[in-house]
Design a protein around this motif. Structure first.
Motif, PDB file in Angstrom:
ATOM      1  N   VAL A  62      -0.826  -7.460  -4.152  1.00  0.00           N
ATOM      2  CA  VAL A  62      -1.116  -6.480  -5.256  1.00  0.00           C
ATOM      3  C   VAL A  62      -2.567  -6.488  -5.758  1.00  0.00           C
ATOM      4  N   VAL A  89       5.776  -1.714  -5.190  1.00  0.00           N
ATOM      5  CA  VAL A  89       4.163  -1.931  -4.631  1.00  0.00           C
ATOM      6  C   VAL A  89       3.480  -0.669  -4.650  1.00  0.00           C
ATOM      7  N   VAL A 120      -0.367   0.456  -6.385  1.00  0.00           N
ATOM      8  CA  VAL A 120      -1.618   0.374  -5.739  1.00  0.00           C
ATOM      9  C   VAL A 120      -2.254   1.843  -5.226  1.00  0.00           C
TER      10      VAL A 120
END
Length: 192
Positions: free
Chosen positions: A140, A162, A166
């Motif tokens: 990340v 995740v 992102v």
């Protein structure tokens, strides 16, 4: 989709436009040598699977894309050491071929190889699959660093946590009868 964006698969119609060395290039119309050059300098790809030449040591595998892009070998190897350390690949493994590594170790080598060059576009195919929490966090961080420098990130992330951290945009792609595959697109705010 990622393989089409990387010009491994050729769609039947349409265009895939990418800015390469100050010019807009349609990957579908590009000559094979142009595709190779675009992959070398503009579009990086981290697949789920590490495919490398057997018996080549890990440090060389990670440094190779930088060396091919003109980075002096010593500097490329220094950058590879930093990435391998960040991704918790023990130094004792750096001189070994990664074919004998665990799946998670191979994935981390693959990630280091993908992030060694500051590609303007980076394609990620489940980069956090088979990684523990600490290594997921490192990935990340690497993605966010790439975004901060202006890279466009296109990725498939089955890991919802995740993906939420992102992605600037989320597209679900799939056939109506199949489960949809989330494709996360992260672009630095300057390009959003």
């Amino acid at each position: 989709m990622l393989r089409s964006l990387y010009a491994n698969y050729k769609p039947d119609a349409g265009k895939i436009l990418v800015e390469h060395m100050g010019e807009t290039v349609d990957l579908l119309a590009a000559e094979p040598w142009e595709v190779v050059e675009i992959r070398r300098r503009t579009i990086g790809y981290v697949s789920q699977f590490l495919r490398v030449i057997p018996r080549v040591m890990t440090l060389d595998i990670v440094a190779e894309p930088a060396v091919v892009n003109g980075v002096p070998s010593e500097e490329a190897h220094a950058a590879a050491r930093i990435l391998l350390s960040r991704l918790r690949i023990p130094e004792r493994l750096w001189s070994l071929a990664p074919a004998t590594f665990s799946g998670g170790e191979q994935q981390r080598v693959n990630i280091a190889r993908g992030f060694i060059v500051a590609y303007p576009v980076l394609l990620l195919d489940e980069p956090t699959a088979s990684l523990d929490a600490a290594n997921r966090q490192t990935v990340v961080e690497l993605i966010n660093e790439a975004k901060a420098r202006g890279a466009a990130i296109v990725g498939i992330f089955h890991d919802k946590e995740v993906r939420e951290v992102v992605a600037n945009r989320l597209f679900e792609i799939g056939k109506p009868s199949n489960a949809k595959v989330p494709v996360a697109v992260s672009v630095a705010e300057a390009y959003a």
